[in-house]
Design a protein around this motif. Structure first.
Motif, mmCIF file in Angstrom:
data_model
loop_
_atom_site.group_PDB
_atom_site.id
_atom_site.type_symbol
_atom_site.label_atom_id
_atom_site.label_comp_id
_atom_site.label_asym_id
_atom_site.label_seq_id
_atom_site.Cartn_x
_atom_site.Cartn_y
_atom_site.Cartn_z
ATOM 1 N N LEU A 1 0.797 -1.299 0.168
ATOM 2 C CA LEU A 1 0.187 -0.292 -0.026
ATOM 3 C C LEU A 1 0.681 1.649 -0.006
ATOM 4 O O LEU A 1 0.434 2.519 -0.676
ATOM 5 N N LEU A 2 2.135 1.270 0.109
ATOM 6 C CA LEU A 2 2.807 2.063 0.055
ATOM 7 C C LEU A 2 3.062 3.304 -0.531
ATOM 8 O O LEU A 2 2.752 3.888 -0.982
ATOM 9 N N PRO A 3 2.502 2.924 -2.143
ATOM 10 C CA PRO A 3 2.555 3.523 -3.503
ATOM 11 C C PRO A 3 1.199 4.578 -3.475
ATOM 12 O O PRO A 3 1.630 5.492 -4.270
ATOM 13 N N TYR A 4 0.645 3.368 -3.125
ATOM 14 C CA TYR A 4 -0.765 4.619 -2.601
ATOM 15 C C TYR A 4 -0.672 5.757 -1.442
ATOM 16 O O TYR A 4 -1.480 6.829 -1.657
ATOM 17 N N VAL A 5 0.140 5.683 -0.404
ATOM 18 C CA VAL A 5 -0.038 6.489 0.717
ATOM 19 C C VAL A 5 0.646 7.377 0.320
ATOM 20 O O VAL A 5 0.680 8.913 0.366
ATOM 21 N N VAL A 6 2.000 7.724 -0.296
ATOM 22 C CA VAL A 6 3.327 8.355 -0.652
ATOM 23 C C VAL A 6 2.297 9.124 -1.294
ATOM 24 O O VAL A 6 1.817 8.951 -2.185
ATOM 25 N N PRO A 7 2.559 10.383 -1.790
ATOM 26 C CA PRO A 7 2.062 11.921 -1.864
ATOM 27 C C PRO A 7 2.078 11.514 -3.776
ATOM 28 O O PRO A 7 3.538 10.853 -4.091
ATOM 29 N N MET A 8 1.398 11.563 -5.081
ATOM 30 C CA MET A 8 1.570 11.063 -5.924
ATOM 31 C C MET A 8 2.690 12.136 -7.128
ATOM 32 O O MET A 8 3.506 11.090 -7.652
ATOM 33 N N TYR A 9 2.899 13.480 -6.640
ATOM 34 C CA TYR A 9 3.858 14.080 -7.294
ATOM 35 C C TYR A 9 4.907 13.563 -7.282
ATOM 36 O O TYR A 9 6.452 13.659 -7.451
ATOM 37 N N LEU A 10 5.205 13.175 -5.881
ATOM 38 C CA LEU A 10 6.615 12.849 -5.752
ATOM 39 C C LEU A 10 6.825 11.584 -6.107
ATOM 40 O O LEU A 10 8.408 11.364 -6.379
ATOM 41 N N THR A 11 6.307 11.126 -6.732
ATOM 42 C CA THR A 11 5.929 9.403 -7.140
ATOM 43 C C THR A 11 6.573 9.797 -8.249
ATOM 44 O O THR A 11 7.745 8.919 -8.869
#
Length: 547
Positions: free
Chosen positions: A353-363
């Motif tokens: 679930l980490l990719p969904y928790v980290v802010p999208m623009y940072l990812t």
């Protein structure tokens, strides 16, 4: 009291309807209780509405003076509806919905309606003003007639706020200063000593303004004519004034150039000469009918890229949702298996679930760095292991693949989450009964699990498709919609979606922003998404009937 049996169309008499008691009011007891307000409550309501209405009238007046009639209309209608809901006793239930409806009108319906209006205008960076503003700007243009004098100047102000100028001929800095008052002939300065710059510190009770004060008063000074009325002196800049005259005169819809006697008439928002060889700027907004739509669908330089972007947007929205769903479902089914310990499944699910928790623009920015042609770890690995070209984001096909890859990574945890929750809602009895009937794991999934999952999560699938149809953040941050397409008249990119293409047309077009064409594409997005939303409403209606 006697009753009469009314015959029905079949010939049988209808039973009499019981009479309504004249003392029984309509509506529920809660509604009637809520409708009864104390005098204090009525007073507070009236005071609140008066305050809101006063601020609204001021805002509407300001909007109308600035030409933003759509905001004025939306605000007026919204506040009028709030007044009706607040003051009519029978509309008590609507008071709970009024704030949401008001925000819906102001933040969604009004902007969308205005976008539709813009699609039928020539609104662009070259046509920002309305007609009155363009005429005013052109009428303020001045020129220096042959033989007219220019001056250096200083501004002076008295205690009452009145101003005058002390001027010196620009071609003769050593000349004696002249005093220029509004509507008065120039007169020589006959006061005391002059300062080092050749100007007096004070003239007849008027004190000289320093440079900051002059700059603050410059707008007012440039609007004032000094000296005699027949040859007034107007200020052009901080160091220049002169006997300038206004070049254009507007009368009866015709703009006349006083210097050349050439007449200009408005043609599609631009004042144009009779022979069409001369045009004046600034232009102004006006309606052009269906010209923007005709331009989009008849110009090959626009139609070709737009069609490609439209098809890619549909493919992207569908492929992303299907890919995210398949990845999320496979992982959810695996983690839901009895072969994996519950504790371990929870740990793995939390990590995924980490990719969904980290802010999208940072990812997305991290992915853009990993896909960099020079330093990216993914591009270097692809070249070393598979012999792929390092310039992923520079090749149209690889850039689209990279965009799909990044979006899969960002969105699969969402479907992992909802599928995991939906699996817990499937009764174990159904699976056990299917197993008793001899169904294998694939038959159980295909005939039991998958239909029940789709029934529960299909609204979220539709929602995800709509969201990815307008997925601006990933598209723009990853590669700004690039690489650019060739043979196009607009800033179209190979990975552009309709939403990012609209943004480029409206705000980052190198030759000027074309808000009208962007509004046309906004209408296209709206029209494309209507059937999707309508199908969802129909699905909700079917489920409601089944339930």
């Amino acid at each position: 009291m006697s009753t009469t049996l009314t015959p029905s169309p079949t010939g049988r008499p209808k039973p009499p309807r019981p009479p309504r008691s004249p003392l029984r009011p309509r509506g529920s007891a809660a509604s009637r209780a809520a409708a009864r307000r104390s005098p204090m409550a009525w007073t507070l309501t009236l005071i609140a509405m008066v305050i809101i209405d006063v601020f609204t009238l001021v805002a509407v007046s300001n909007f109308l003076s600035e030409g933003t009639w759509y905001l004025a209309g939306a605000l007026f209608l919204t506040v009028f509806g709030v007044n009706v809901v607040a003051l009519v006793p029978g509309l008590v239930p609507m008071r709970w919905l009024a704030p949401g409806i008001a925000l819906l009108v102001m933040l969604t319906i009004a902007p969308q309606a205005y976008s539709f209006y813009i699609a039928f205008t020539n609104y662009s960076s070259d046509h920002l003003l309305n007609k009155d503003q363009a005429v005013e700007a052109l009428e303020s243009v001045t020129y220096l007639p042959e033989g007219a004098a220019t001056y250096d100047w200083r501004a002076y102000e008295n205690e009452e706020g009145e101003t005058l100028l002390v001027v010196k001929p620009g071609e003769d800095p050593a000349a004696a200063p002249l005093v220029a008052e509004p509507g008065e002939a120039l007169r020589p300065y006959s006061g005391g000593e002059l300062a080092d710059d050749g100007y007096p510190a004070e003239v007849d009770g008027f004190a000289q303004l320093d440079t900051p004060a002059t700059a603050r008063a410059l707008d007012e000074l440039t609007d004032t004519e000094f000296g005699p009325a027949d040859t007034p002196i107007t200020i052009q800049s901080m160091g220049l004034a002169g006997e300038y005259e206004y070049r254009y005169r507007y009368q009866d819809g015709v703009l006349t150039d006083v210097l050349t006697d050439r007449e200009y008439r408005p043609v599609e928002g631009t004042f144009t000469s009779a022979d069409g060889q001369f045009e004046l700027s600034p232009s102004f907004q006006t309606t052009v009918g269906w010209d923007n739509f005709t331009e989009i669908f008849t110009n090959p330089g626009i139609r070709g890229p737009l069609l490609e972007i439209f098809l890619w947007t549909i493919f992207y929205a569908v492929a992303v949702v299907v890919g995210q769903l398949v990845i999320g479902m496979i992982i959810a089914l695996a983690l839901n298996s009895r072969d994996i310990p519950r504790r371990l499944a929870k740990i793995i699910r939390s990590l995924l679930l980490l990719p969904y928790v980290v802010p999208m623009y940072l990812t997305v920015l991290v992915w853009a760095a990993m896909l960099n042609a020079n330093l990216g770890i993914i591009t270097e690995l692809g070249e070393t292991v598979f012999g792929l070209d390092r310039n992923w984001l520079g090749d149209p096909t690889m850039a689209r693949f990279a965009l799909l890859l990044v979006t899969f990574w960002l969105g699969f945890p969402y479907f992992l989450l909802i599928v995991s929750g939906a699996l817990q809602a499937i009764p174990e009895d159904l699976l056990e009964a299917a197993q008793v009937e001899g169904a294998g794991w694939w038959a159980r999934f295909r005939l039991v699990v998958f239909p029940l999952l789709m029934r529960m999560i299909s609204p979220l699938i539709i929602l995800g498709m709509v969201g990815n149809f307008n997925n601006f953040v990933v598209t723009f941050l990853l590669n700004s919609g690039g690489p650019p397409m060739t043979d196009t008249d607009t800033p179209a990119g190979s990975t552009d979606l309709l939403i990012s293409y609209t943004y480029k047309l409206a705000f980052v077009f190198g030759n000027g922003s074309d808000y009208a064409q962007a509004a046309v594409i906004t209408m296209m997005i709206f029209v494309v998404l209507i059937p999707v939303v309508a199908s969802q409403f129909r699905r909700y209606a079917v489920w409601a009937e089944e339930n």
